[in-house]
Write a protein that holds these residues in place. Structure first.
Motif, PDB file in Angstrom:
ATOM      1  N   MET A   1      19.854   4.959   8.524  1.00  0.00           N
ATOM      2  CA  MET A   1      20.185   3.621   8.990  1.00  0.00           C
ATOM      3  C   MET A   1      21.711   3.498   8.992  1.00  0.00           C
ATOM      4  SD  MET A   1      18.944  -0.080   7.529  1.00  0.00           S
ATOM      5  CE  MET A   1      17.340   0.122   8.240  1.00  0.00           C
ATOM      6  N   THR A   2      22.227   2.902  10.034  1.00  0.00           N
ATOM      7  CA  THR A   2      23.677   2.760  10.145  1.00  0.00           C
ATOM      8  C   THR A   2      24.179   1.607   9.275  1.00  0.00           C
ATOM      9  OG1 THR A   2      23.640   1.184  11.985  1.00  0.00           O
ATOM     10  CG2 THR A   2      23.574   3.544  12.551  1.00  0.00           C
ATOM     11  N   ASN A   3      25.475   1.614   9.014  1.00  0.00           N
ATOM     12  CA  ASN A   3      26.073   0.524   8.238  1.00  0.00           C
ATOM     13  C   ASN A   3      25.946  -0.806   8.965  1.00  0.00           C
ATOM     14  OD1 ASN A   3      26.770   2.235   6.170  1.00  0.00           O
ATOM     15  ND2 ASN A   3      28.825   2.613   6.943  1.00  0.00           N
ATOM     16  N   THR A   4      26.015  -0.786  10.279  1.00  0.00           N
ATOM     17  CA  THR A   4      25.856  -2.007  11.071  1.00  0.00           C
ATOM     18  C   THR A   4      24.454  -2.574  10.897  1.00  0.00           C
ATOM     19  OG1 THR A   4      27.470  -1.218  12.689  1.00  0.00           O
ATOM     20  CG2 THR A   4      25.986  -2.976  13.401  1.00  0.00           C
ATOM     21  N   GLU A   5      23.449  -1.704  10.926  1.00  0.00           N
ATOM     22  CA  GLU A   5      22.064  -2.151  10.732  1.00  0.00           C
ATOM     23  C   GLU A   5      21.860  -2.709   9.326  1.00  0.00           C
ATOM     24  OE1 GLU A   5      19.697   0.897  13.724  1.00  0.00           O
ATOM     25  OE2 GLU A   5      20.372   1.627  11.769  1.00  0.00           O
ATOM     26  N   LYS A   6      22.431  -2.032   8.340  1.00  0.00           N
ATOM     27  CA  LYS A   6      22.336  -2.526   6.963  1.00  0.00           C
ATOM     28  C   LYS A   6      22.980  -3.906   6.843  1.00  0.00           C
ATOM     29  CE  LYS A   6      22.372   1.875   4.478  1.00  0.00           C
ATOM     30  NZ  LYS A   6      23.017   2.641   3.383  1.00  0.00           N
ATOM     31  N   ARG A   7      24.144  -4.035   7.437  1.00  0.00           N
ATOM     32  CA  ARG A   7      24.883  -5.299   7.369  1.00  0.00           C
ATOM     33  C   ARG A   7      24.075  -6.432   7.992  1.00  0.00           C
ATOM     34  NH1 ARG A   7      29.379  -7.284  10.299  1.00  0.00           N
ATOM     35  NH2 ARG A   7      29.177  -5.481  11.652  1.00  0.00           N
ATOM     36  N   LYS A   8      23.431  -6.172   9.100  1.00  0.00           N
ATOM     37  CA  LYS A   8      22.615  -7.198   9.766  1.00  0.00           C
ATOM     38  C   LYS A   8      21.463  -7.642   8.879  1.00  0.00           C
ATOM     39  CE  LYS A   8      23.744  -5.991  14.507  1.00  0.00           C
ATOM     40  NZ  LYS A   8      23.276  -5.427  15.774  1.00  0.00           N
ATOM     41  N   ILE A   9      20.811  -6.689   8.236  1.00  0.00           N
ATOM     42  CA  ILE A   9      19.697  -7.026   7.342  1.00  0.00           C
ATOM     43  C   ILE A   9      20.190  -7.870   6.176  1.00  0.00           C
ATOM     44  CG2 ILE A   9      18.050  -6.040   5.684  1.00  0.00           C
ATOM     45  CD1 ILE A   9      17.649  -3.746   7.750  1.00  0.00           C
ATOM     46  N   LEU A  10      21.321  -7.497   5.598  1.00  0.00           N
ATOM     47  CA  LEU A  10      21.882  -8.264   4.477  1.00  0.00           C
ATOM     48  C   LEU A  10      22.323  -9.662   4.916  1.00  0.00           C
ATOM     49  CD1 LEU A  10      23.904  -5.441   2.700  1.00  0.00           C
ATOM     50  CD2 LEU A  10      21.767  -6.501   1.922  1.00  0.00           C
TER      51      LEU A  10
END
Length: 106
Positions: A1-10
Motif C-alpha cells: 500500500m502506498t503512503n498516499t493510500e495510507k494517508r487517505k485511510i487515516l
C-alpha cells in the motif's frame, strides 16, 4: 500500500463522526501498520500510557503506530479507555502526526 493510500485511510478515520475501536483496529490492520509488538517501542515498564504519549512530538511513523496500538490494547484491558482518550483529544494528535509523516514521505 502506498503512503498516499495510507494517508487517505487515516484521514477518513480522523474525520469519522464516531470513535469506534474496531474501526481503528481495522484501519491499522488494512494499512499494515498494527504494531503487535508495540511494547518493544515503549520506554516505560509497566507501560505508562500518559508518559509514552509525551513522546509524540518527536515520534517517527513506527512509534506513532505503536502508540496508537498501545491505546487500542489499553482499551482491551480497560474497556472504554479509548473512547475516553479520544474525547480528551489524545488520539487525534497521533493521527495528525501519522498523516504529516506520510505526507513528508511522498
Amino acid at each position: 500500500m502506498t503512503n498516499t493510500e495510507k494517508r487517505k485511510i487515516l484521514q477518513i478515520l480522523k474525520s469519522a463522526d464516531t470513535c469506534s475501536v474496531s474501526n481503528y483496529y481495522e484501519a491499522l490492520e488494512n494499512i499494515g501498520d498494527m504494531k503487535y509488538n508495540y511494547g518493544d517501542y515503549m520506554i516505560t515498564e509497566p507501560i505508562d500510557c500518559r508518559e509514552e504519549l509525551k513522546r509524540l512530538p518527536e515520534a517517527d511513523y513506527d512509534l506513532c503506530c505503536a502508540l496508537l496500538t498501545m491505546l487500542l490494547r489499553e482499551d482491551h484491558f480497560c474497556n472504554g479507555s479509548f473512547d475516553r482518550r479520544h474525547k480528551a483529544g489524545e488520539v487525534q494528535p497521533i493521527l495528525d502526526r501519522m498523516i504529516a509523516l506520510l505526507a513528508d514521505r511522498e
